[in-house]
Design a protein around this motif. Sequence first.
Motif, PDB file in Angstrom:
ATOM      1  N   GLU A 121       0.815  -1.209   0.000  1.00 47.94           N
ATOM      2  CA  GLU A 121       0.000   0.000   0.000  1.00 47.94           C
ATOM      3  C   GLU A 121       0.853   1.266   0.000  1.00 47.94           C
ATOM      4  N   ARG A 122       2.121   1.151   0.428  1.00 51.23           N
ATOM      5  CA  ARG A 122       3.029   2.292   0.423  1.00 51.23           C
ATOM      6  C   ARG A 122       4.435   1.813   0.080  1.00 51.23           C
ATOM      7  N   VAL A 123       5.239   2.712  -0.484  1.00 52.38           N
ATOM      8  CA  VAL A 123       6.621   2.380  -0.820  1.00 52.38           C
ATOM      9  C   VAL A 123       7.482   3.621  -0.639  1.00 52.38           C
ATOM     10  N   ALA A 124       8.703   3.414  -0.181  1.00 55.20           N
ATOM     11  CA  ALA A 124       9.654   4.514  -0.036  1.00 55.20           C
ATOM     12  C   ALA A 124      10.559   4.586  -1.261  1.00 55.20           C
ATOM     13  N   VAL A 125      10.842   5.811  -1.694  1.00 54.56           N
ATOM     14  CA  VAL A 125      11.735   6.055  -2.836  1.00 54.56           C
ATOM     15  C   VAL A 125      12.759   7.098  -2.416  1.00 54.56           C
ATOM     16  N   GLY A 126      14.045   6.815  -2.621  1.00 54.28           N
ATOM     17  CA  GLY A 126      15.098   7.756  -2.280  1.00 54.28           C
ATOM     18  C   GLY A 126      15.353   8.770  -3.369  1.00 54.28           C
ATOM     19  N   HIS A 127      16.078   9.842  -3.022  1.00 54.60           N
ATOM     20  CA  HIS A 127      16.480  10.879  -3.975  1.00 54.60           C
ATOM     21  C   HIS A 127      15.282  11.363  -4.806  1.00 54.60           C
ATOM     22  N   ALA A 128      14.263  11.809  -4.097  1.00 46.58           N
ATOM     23  CA  ALA A 128      12.994  12.151  -4.743  1.00 46.58           C
ATOM     24  C   ALA A 128      13.133  13.250  -5.782  1.00 46.58           C
ATOM     25  N   ASP A 129      14.016  14.220  -5.546  1.00 48.32           N
ATOM     26  CA  ASP A 129      14.169  15.313  -6.514  1.00 48.32           C
ATOM     27  C   ASP A 129      14.674  14.811  -7.860  1.00 48.32           C
ATOM     28  N   VAL A 130      15.418  13.712  -7.849  1.00 42.12           N
ATOM     29  CA  VAL A 130      15.980  13.160  -9.082  1.00 42.12           C
ATOM     30  C   VAL A 130      15.022  12.185  -9.755  1.00 42.12           C
TER      31      VAL A 130
END
Length: 367
Positions: A121-130
């Motif tokens: 239902e949710r996921v984390a993603v790094g370096h969002a600006d990129v």
Amino acid sequence: MRAVVYEAFGGEPRVREVADPAVPVDGAVIRVEATGLCRSDWHGWMGHDPDITAFPHVPGHELAGVVEAVGRDVTGPRPGDRVTVPFICACGRCRECASGNQQVCERQTQPGFTHWGSFAERVAVGHADVNLIRLPGGMDFPTAAGLGCRFATAFRAVVAQGRIGAGEWLAVHGCGGVGLSAVMIGVAAGARVVAVDVSPAALELAAGLGAAELVQIAPYAPGEPDGIGGRQGRDEPGEHGGPRDAAAWVREVTGGGAHVSLDALGSPGTCAASVGSLRRRGRHVQVGLLPGETVLPMGRVIAHELEILGSHGMAAHAYPPMLDMIAAGTLRPGLLVTRTIGLDDAPAALTGLGGPAAAPGITVIVP
């Protein structure tokens, strides 16, 4: 949150409650509205990907959703944004990223492989600006979920790596999600496309997308690297009295071979057939993952001056031309979504990707 979890390679995936992801300081947590079911997820579950090193594990790398929270160092994306991400999430700071080649980032992460993915239902993603890509207003989430791996990968493979030109022949070996995407993109680029697959249903979809020629082959068997099989509707003997192989059929229907050929599946048979399909100075693009070692016909590569190219996703900054073609209606990736399922149906669908009964087109999970 609810997520699909497995405890070992090849172990039974189950839907269960797990902890919500933490918000990365430079990243975002995305509420997953749709996530694609891809053969790469099956490869990961089978243990073919070295990036999966810890259990329990949550698969899933093609996703679209809504930003729920961002870290303190994020300057662009905000909560409420409708987004997708490339399956290769880049660091934005290494030498390759600095050169614009985030798809081969030296410190890349991949949801569903290097960390928990989007069968949740949710996921984390790094370096969002990129890495976060805002969706056009008219694009629905199931369509967007298929962009991050299969469609964007096919776009770069056909247009940037394959350098297909109008009027050239493009052979696509394997008409799953990547292959059908490549068919659509090749037709939009003005190429004449040959679709090769074992499934009549997949070839029917390819024909509907504009493929000029269809080559139905028998399933590749161990010890048959050339992909022996007959062309759809015909069964003439080949040079040695048996059915012609896929490469020979492609060379015949194209009048000497394809200018560009893609292995969109990833097997020794499809790889060898793709290389063998090319005319002199043709370009082979390897898109499908190849577990283990594969022997290529290097004598043919040398004698015909063939190019052997890899293609590994597409960087987030390269999405605008593709999104513009989608907005204009030149590309219609929504046509490739043939099935939507719920999270409870995802475990069986994941394990079924290794068998012959896998559904044609793109299956999307709506958590």
